[in-house]
Design a protein around this motif. Structure first.
Motif, PDB file in Angstrom:
ATOM      1  N   TYR A  69      82.809   0.926   9.380  1.00  0.00           N
ATOM      2  CA  TYR A  69      81.734   1.917   9.281  1.00  0.00           C
ATOM      3  C   TYR A  69      80.505   1.297   8.617  1.00  0.00           C
ATOM      4  CZ  TYR A  69      79.583   6.468   8.071  1.00  0.00           C
ATOM      5  OH  TYR A  69      78.731   7.537   7.933  1.00  0.00           O
ATOM      6  N   HIS A  96      82.998   7.698   3.996  1.00  0.00           N
ATOM      7  CA  HIS A  96      83.153   8.441   5.241  1.00  0.00           C
ATOM      8  C   HIS A  96      83.971   7.653   6.260  1.00  0.00           C
ATOM      9  CE1 HIS A  96      79.547  11.050   4.050  1.00  0.00           C
ATOM     10  NE2 HIS A  96      80.605  11.827   4.096  1.00  0.00           N
ATOM     11  N   SER A 215      81.199  17.522   0.670  1.00  0.00           N
ATOM     12  CA  SER A 215      80.004  17.233   1.457  1.00  0.00           C
ATOM     13  C   SER A 215      78.752  17.843   0.847  1.00  0.00           C
ATOM     14  CB  SER A 215      80.193  17.737   2.890  1.00  0.00           C
ATOM     15  OG  SER A 215      81.259  17.056   3.532  1.00  0.00           O
ATOM     16  N   ARG A 218      77.910  15.552  -2.031  1.00  0.00           N
ATOM     17  CA  ARG A 218      77.482  14.243  -1.546  1.00  0.00           C
ATOM     18  C   ARG A 218      76.076  14.301  -0.953  1.00  0.00           C
ATOM     19  NH1 ARG A 218      79.833   9.283  -0.062  1.00  0.00           N
ATOM     20  NH2 ARG A 218      78.070   7.884   0.224  1.00  0.00           N
ATOM     21  N   ALA A 237      74.747   9.193   5.169  1.00  0.00           N
ATOM     22  CA  ALA A 237      75.722  10.015   4.450  1.00  0.00           C
ATOM     23  C   ALA A 237      75.286  11.474   4.390  1.00  0.00           C
ATOM     24  CB  ALA A 237      75.939   9.473   3.031  1.00  0.00           C
ATOM     25  N   ILE A 240      75.947  12.973   7.924  1.00  0.00           N
ATOM     26  CA  ILE A 240      77.386  13.191   8.094  1.00  0.00           C
ATOM     27  C   ILE A 240      77.842  14.378   7.257  1.00  0.00           C
ATOM     28  CG2 ILE A 240      79.659  12.216   7.663  1.00  0.00           C
ATOM     29  CD1 ILE A 240      78.372  11.011  10.082  1.00  0.00           C
ATOM     30  N   SER A 241      77.333  14.487   6.040  1.00  0.00           N
ATOM     31  CA  SER A 241      77.718  15.598   5.163  1.00  0.00           C
ATOM     32  C   SER A 241      77.336  16.938   5.772  1.00  0.00           C
ATOM     33  CB  SER A 241      77.071  15.437   3.784  1.00  0.00           C
ATOM     34  OG  SER A 241      77.565  14.290   3.130  1.00  0.00           O
ATOM     35  N   LEU A 244      79.634  17.696   8.682  1.00  0.00           N
ATOM     36  CA  LEU A 244      80.983  18.065   8.251  1.00  0.00           C
ATOM     37  C   LEU A 244      81.030  19.499   7.713  1.00  0.00           C
ATOM     38  CD1 LEU A 244      82.152  14.779   6.486  1.00  0.00           C
ATOM     39  CD2 LEU A 244      83.007  15.734   8.635  1.00  0.00           C
TER      40      LEU A 244
END
Length: 270
Positions: A69, A96, A215, A218, A237, A240-241, A244
């Motif tokens: 990743y 992640h 999440s 983060r 990040a 992605i948070s 999610l």
């Protein structure tokens, strides 16, 4: 420039091999997380070897996926330095990526063992966030994963212990202890998840609660950091948070409405 000596990142040496605090702390977090998962798994009807067997696969696969990743989003460098890709000891892993590897591994493992994935994920959720809370102190020892520059008076205003303030003095400046913010956020999340076990939510919802809680924290903490993986001008990040959080909420709603979440956490059975 202040004369502040950072904590030695090397805990001890054995036969010329340096053992770093980072590894000691990460290992401690893994052991405590595993003990917690085994105890709860036994109470919920899992075999005593189910979580240890899972960890044998999940740990190395998660490390590899965390590295993959990271390398993908730093390909501008690694594309011309292919020999550096395996050098994980130089740093460069992403949580992640580790979660992706762990989830895929757990899904395959539970299918092969005839165990409910959601049952195992719910049991593991508090252990995961506890391990993350402990693991962030490894970043502290390495003086990494910190935020933007701040003043010493700002850190003193947070009423932090002196050793944390001193360790946040890096190359002539003080920085946000974002490792601490995330560690504390995760500790609160751990307490919440432990309490949710008593609520007897539907299967999968403790795990989704973990994803949502982690999440949210983060997303905001990542905005303070200086070492984020970027996609153009966006912090990966944070993207992605957000994804999610949305996916987890929709999954809870869908599983309830479709009848896929009919069983509850405290119910027996695989």
């Amino acid at each position: 420039m202040e004369n502040i000596q950072p904590i030695d990142p090397i805990a001890f040496s054995i036969g010329g091999l340096d053992v770093r605090w980072y590894g000691v702390i990460i290992g401690t977090g893994l052991i405590l997380a595993l003990i917690l998962a085994i105890r709860e798994g036994n109470r919920r009807g899992l075999g005593k070897d189910d979580f240890p067997d899972l960890m044998l696969w999940a740990i190395p696969i998660s490390i590899i996926s965390a590295r993959i990743y990271y390398v993908i989003f730093e390909w501008d460098y690694y594309g011309s330095h292919l020999g550096d890709i395996p050098k994980i000891w130089h740093g460069g892993i992403a949580i992640h990526g580790a979660l992706i590897g762990a989830i895929i591994t757990t899904y395959i493992f539970t299918k092969n063992k005839g165990i409910s994935f959601w049952k195992m994920a719910d049991i593991a959720a508090p252990s995961i966030i506890l391990g993350q809370a402990i693991g962030r102190w490894g970043n502290f020892m390495n003086q990494e994963a910190h935020g933007r520059e701040v003043s010493r008076s700002f850190l003193e205003g947070l009423h932090l212990p002196q050793f944390i303030i001193d360790q946040m003095y890096i190359n002539g400046a003080y920085y946000h202890p974002t490792f601490l913010y995330e560690s504390l956020w995760n500790i609160v999340g751990f307490i919440i998840l432990m309490l949710l076990r008593r609520v007897n939510l539907r299967r999968g919802e403790i795990f989704f609660s973990y994803i949502i809680w982690y999440s949210i924290g983060r997303f905001f903490i990542e905005g303070m950091r200086t070492d984020s993986l970027m996609v153009g001008d966006l912090r990966m990040a944070q993207l992605i948070s957000l994804a999610l959080i949305v996916v987890s909420i929709l999954a809870v709603i869908y599983r309830r409405k479709s009848g896929l979440a009919s069983e509850r956490y405290l119910e027996s059975g695989n």
